[in-house]
Design an enzyme around this catalytic site. Structure first.
Site, mmCIF file in Angstrom:
data_model
loop_
_atom_site.group_PDB
_atom_site.id
_atom_site.type_symbol
_atom_site.label_atom_id
_atom_site.label_comp_id
_atom_site.label_asym_id
_atom_site.label_seq_id
_atom_site.Cartn_x
_atom_site.Cartn_y
_atom_site.Cartn_z
ATOM 1 N N HIS A 84 -6.445 51.571 -54.856
ATOM 2 C CA HIS A 84 -7.226 52.188 -55.885
ATOM 3 C C HIS A 84 -8.494 51.800 -55.766
ATOM 4 O O HIS A 84 -9.069 51.043 -56.337
ATOM 5 C CB HIS A 84 -6.490 51.851 -57.208
ATOM 6 C CG HIS A 84 -5.020 51.836 -57.446
ATOM 7 N ND1 HIS A 84 -3.997 51.342 -56.838
ATOM 8 C CD2 HIS A 84 -4.552 53.323 -58.088
ATOM 9 C CE1 HIS A 84 -2.912 51.955 -57.190
ATOM 10 N NE2 HIS A 84 -3.218 53.035 -57.967
ATOM 11 N N HIS A 110 -8.973 57.938 -57.495
ATOM 12 C CA HIS A 110 -8.267 56.880 -58.194
ATOM 13 C C HIS A 110 -7.239 56.160 -57.391
ATOM 14 O O HIS A 110 -7.529 54.585 -57.641
ATOM 15 C CB HIS A 110 -7.248 57.662 -59.563
ATOM 16 C CG HIS A 110 -6.330 56.787 -59.957
ATOM 17 N ND1 HIS A 110 -6.360 55.719 -61.062
ATOM 18 C CD2 HIS A 110 -4.917 56.536 -59.693
ATOM 19 C CE1 HIS A 110 -5.275 55.364 -61.141
ATOM 20 N NE2 HIS A 110 -4.397 55.801 -60.335
ATOM 21 N N GLU A 149 6.811 44.745 -82.028
ATOM 22 C CA GLU A 149 7.557 43.997 -81.048
ATOM 23 C C GLU A 149 6.988 43.664 -79.614
ATOM 24 O O GLU A 149 6.988 42.705 -79.148
ATOM 25 C CB GLU A 149 9.021 44.392 -80.887
ATOM 26 C CG GLU A 149 10.012 44.281 -82.091
ATOM 27 C CD GLU A 149 9.743 45.676 -83.165
ATOM 28 O OE1 GLU A 149 8.835 46.351 -82.641
ATOM 29 O OE2 GLU A 149 10.460 45.871 -84.115
ATOM 30 N N HIS A 162 21.472 49.573 -85.020
ATOM 31 C CA HIS A 162 21.083 48.194 -84.868
ATOM 32 C C HIS A 162 22.438 47.158 -84.084
ATOM 33 O O HIS A 162 21.848 46.203 -83.905
ATOM 34 C CB HIS A 162 21.065 47.576 -86.504
ATOM 35 C CG HIS A 162 19.799 47.925 -87.087
ATOM 36 N ND1 HIS A 162 19.471 49.505 -87.039
ATOM 37 C CD2 HIS A 162 18.978 47.453 -87.821
ATOM 38 C CE1 HIS A 162 18.526 49.752 -87.852
ATOM 39 N NE2 HIS A 162 18.085 48.490 -88.380
HETATM 40 C C1 LIG Z 1 3.034 51.620 -68.091
HETATM 41 C C2 LIG Z 1 2.352 52.371 -66.837
HETATM 42 N N1 LIG Z 1 2.599 53.733 -66.676
HETATM 43 C C3 LIG Z 1 1.958 54.355 -65.664
HETATM 44 C C4 LIG Z 1 1.420 53.605 -64.647
HETATM 45 C C5 LIG Z 1 0.942 54.446 -63.387
HETATM 46 N N2 LIG Z 1 -0.443 54.535 -63.627
HETATM 47 C C6 LIG Z 1 -1.461 53.651 -62.883
HETATM 48 S S1 LIG Z 1 -2.949 53.856 -63.366
HETATM 49 C C7 LIG Z 1 -2.673 55.353 -64.178
HETATM 50 C C8 LIG Z 1 -3.733 56.073 -65.042
HETATM 51 C C9 LIG Z 1 -4.812 56.081 -64.501
HETATM 52 O O1 LIG Z 1 -5.806 56.407 -65.196
HETATM 53 P P1 LIG Z 1 -6.839 55.311 -65.793
HETATM 54 O O2 LIG Z 1 -6.173 54.431 -66.625
HETATM 55 O O3 LIG Z 1 -7.853 56.040 -66.401
HETATM 56 O O4 LIG Z 1 -7.472 54.499 -64.565
HETATM 57 P P2 LIG Z 1 -8.630 54.984 -63.555
HETATM 58 O O5 LIG Z 1 -8.237 56.438 -63.061
HETATM 59 O O6 LIG Z 1 -9.701 55.120 -64.474
HETATM 60 O O7 LIG Z 1 -8.649 53.950 -62.548
HETATM 61 C C10 LIG Z 1 -1.081 55.431 -64.335
HETATM 62 C C11 LIG Z 1 -0.580 56.531 -65.203
HETATM 63 C C12 LIG Z 1 1.223 52.206 -64.904
HETATM 64 N N3 LIG Z 1 0.545 51.679 -64.095
HETATM 65 N N4 LIG Z 1 1.603 51.656 -65.920
#
Ligand SMILES: Cc1ncc(C[n+]2csc(CCOP(=O)(O)OP(=O)(O)O)c2C)c(N)n1
Length: 660
Positions: free
Chosen positions: A27, A258, A407, A469
């Site tokens: 990334h 990204h 939680e 539960h």
């Molecule tokens: C709980 C979770 N869901 C999904 C992902 C997969 N994932 C990685 S980054 C991302 C979103 C990217 O957007 P952002 O947080 O704005 O990061 P940027 O593109 O700015 O680097 C997702 C959905 C993850 N790492 N963790």
């Protein structure tokens, strides 16, 4: 050449994009966008010592947006951490490289926590900040007084756990928590306005946070905001307006930067645009030196701190070292043995949650580092004792956190507390609500943290609250998680032993599953040895070669014993094995396992939970009594009858299996 700010930030950017390019995976967008913010932080503010990454009073730096891992690896390499060499950076995402796809916690590496599942790092940081406040209150601000900084992304703030954790941080007024929001308005699917229209200022101010907004590419603005946050009385969010993939002519500001290598051609274009004329992984000596000087400042910081520490009394130093090195007090074993004896004499028929409560009450008097809590079920989980004192924003002198109905944040915060060192967190909820905190619990296991989960109401035995539960599949699920000890004690003595194991296990989290209902006292002999440490042991036996072996855990051990007595009356020779922990039983030598579960004895397991997983103990000739559906709402007695969790059912099954 006299390196300027831009040279420092470009070193971060190019190490990151070159590593991603070489791995052809990763990334690049986040490190390119957050290089300026993190450089300001490391250059001017972060108090850390690369020569001793575990210095206890260091500022913590958490990359909650773990996908941007190359940002962290670049910063650690540049500032001189031994854990990350240029070779490691070149091996980004290769087998066994410390530069793994997402940051993986490792002691002495500078990687403070494992991140990747979005939102987790934020909750860990809240835990670190809580631990810092507790330690500061206990040992004084001259020994513990540091900040916890976080880089979090849009995705972090979309996750539910962020709402829970940020809300609690505001409530506790964690002023030493400073979160940088990489506000680039881009996520994987495209612009974030596809999915979110939160007003972040209002959101954070309603939590009780201080909110600032800066241009995340402007050194002065960033620096001014950090400076301001240092004197804040509230947790701090610095919203940094950044451009994802900053410097990439064709991918900046787009989701295409990204999560994939930019491509050889685009990387060359970035080099031109940012005027970086060096080869991949080449950092000019002057620039590297400048970065190393930033890291070297930490040696002096720690030296100064050491002077202060050395002036403390032996008593304070010993206690400080004990808790930060996760050592139990000298008299701990004696205390456990004394309690055991007392329980053996009084033979209480407590619900195991009540046993647990009385054990916590006893040990906490000798273990000031034990920090309890519950997600609003204190009275039900028996986590709150007469010596528990609530931690409040105005006073961190307590030892109990009211997590509220949160939680997930509770588990993530406990991870952060364990990572900080100096405290041992335990926290409670109903076993069924494992589902609400499981992602963090999984990370407790992955990171190998001493976190103790007190999950009460551990079966249909909770009765009238009904199937919503009543946990069914939860134990089987927990037992499938690597490096997690799952305990289900049968009586007061076993509960004590499970607590002892949990507290002595520095690198494995524990779940202690506890009954709502009263349990008979089933221990027959008083042993100094911790029988639960064997995972399973014979609790009732007639003579050496039982035709039937009954295996049970927790509340069903008493039913198995009842069946054992009935079988004896009809001349069927059986034995009862109590199995409080399958994980610990798996670790025993083969001959012990064979002795406990003899090949030629017919085995029946009984547990008021999913039968899944018991096949490996009962084998092809055996049978499992347990739950194959959701439970029902009814009084416990009716439920156990309805679902055939009775001694009579065991007896008929045993007879049938023996052809009698
Ligand atoms: C709980 C979770 N869901 C999904 C992902 C997969 N994932 C990685 S980054 C991302 C979103 C990217 O957007 P952002 O947080 O704005 O990061 P940027 O593109 O700015 O680097 C997702 C959905 C993850 N790492 N963790």
């Amino acid at each position: 050449m006299n390196p300027v700010f831009k040279d420092l930030t470009n070193a971060v950017r190019f190490l990151s994009i070159d590593a991603v390019q070489k791995a052809n995976s990763g990334h690049p967008g986040l490190p390119m966008g957050m290089a300026d913010v993190s450089t300001v932080l490391f250059k001017y503010y972060l108090r850390f010592n690369p020569k001793n990454p575990s210095w206890i009073n260091r500022d913590r730096f958490v990359l909650s947006a773990g996908h941007g891992s190359m940002l962290l690896y670049s910063l650690l390499y540049l500032t001189g951490y031994k854990s990350i060499s240029i070779k490691d950076i070149k091996n980004f995402r290769k087998l066994n490289s410390i530069c793994a796809g997402h940051p993986e916690y490792g002691k002495n590496t500078g990687i403070e926590t494992t991140t990747g599942p979005l939102g987790q790092g934020l909750s860990n940081a809240v835990g670190m900040a809580v631990a810092e406040e507790i330690m500061k209150k206990r040992f004084g601000a001259s020994l513990i007084n540091h900040k916890t900084y976080v880089v979090a992304s849009d995705g972090d703030f979309m996750e539910g756990i962020s709402h829970e954790a940020m809300s609690l941080a505001g409530h506790l007024k964690l002023k030493n928590l400073i979160v940088f929001f990489d506000n680039n308005k881009i996520s994987i699917d495209g612009p974030t306005n596809l999915a979110v229209s939160d007003n972040y200022k209002k959101r954070f101010e309603s939590y009780g946070w201080s909110f600032q907004e800066v241009n995340g590419h402007n050194e002065k603005e960033i620096s001014k905001a950090i400076k301001k946050s240092l004197n804040s009385k509230k947790p701090n969010l610095i919203s940094c307006k950044t451009i994802i993939g900053y410097g990439s002519p064709n991918k900046a500001g787009r989701s295409s930067s990204h999560g994939a290598a930019l491509g050889e051609v685009e990387v060359e274009l970035v080099r031109k645009k940012l005027k970086w004329s060096y080869e991949p992984f080449q950092i000019p000596k002057e620039i590297l030196n400048e970065w190393r000087k930033i890291g070297d400042k930490g040696v002096l910081l720690e030296k100064k701190w050491n002077k202060i520490y050395n002036k403390k009394s032996k008593k304070i130093k010993d206690e400080f070292l004990r808790v930060t090195n996760d050592k139990l007090p000298k008299n701990f074993n004696k205390l456990i043995q004394e309690e055991k004896k007392k329980f053996f004499i009084s033979k209480p028929d407590f619900a195991s949650r009540k046993s647990s409560g009385s054990i916590i009450e006893k040990i906490m008097t000798n273990l000031p580092e034990l920090i309890g809590g519950s997600a609003d079920l204190s009275g039900s989980n028996n986590t709150n004792t007469k010596y528990s004192k609530a931690i409040k924003s105005s006073n961190f002198k307590g030892n109990y956190i009211h997590y509220g109905v949160r939680e997930h944040a509770m588990a993530g915060i406990m991870n952060g507390m364990a990572l900080h060192k100096g405290v041992i967190p335990y926290g409670g909820t109903f076993l069924v609500f494992l589902d609400y905190c499981k992602p963090s619990l999984r990370l407790s296991a992955l990171m190998g943290l001493k976190v103790i989960y007190i999950f009460s109401h551990d079966s249909i035995g909770l009765g009238e609250d009904g199937p919503t539960h009543q946990p069914i599949e939860h134990l089987a699920h927990l037992r499938s998680i690597p490096n997690l000890n799952v305990f289900r004690p049968a009586d007061t003595i076993e509960t004590l032993e499970c607590w002892e194991i949990a507290l002595k296990n520095s690198h494995t989290p524990s779940v202690i599953a506890l009954s709502r209902q009263k349990l008979q006292f089933v221990t027959e002999t008083l042993t100094q040895k911790n029988m639960c440490s064997l995972g399973a042991y014979e609790i009732k036996k007639n003579n050496p070669n039982p035709e039937i072996t009954l295996i049970a855990s927790g509340s069903e051990v008493q039913i198995a014993i009842e069946a054992f007595n009935k079988l004896k009356e009809i001349n069927i020779n059986s034995k009862v094995v109590s199995m409080p922990s399958q994980e610990l039983f798996e670790k025993q030598p083969k001959d012990y396992k064979e002795k406990i579960l003899p090949e030629d004895s017919i085995k029946i397991s009984i547990e008021a939970s999913s039968v899944s997983g018991w096949e490996k103990y009962v084998g092809k000739t055996g049978s499992s009594i347990g739950m194959k559906s959701f439970g029902k709402s009814a009084p416990i007695k009716d439920l156990y009858e309805h679902f055939n969790l009775t001694s009579n059912n065991i007896v008929s099954l045993a007879k049938k299996m023996l052809g009698k």
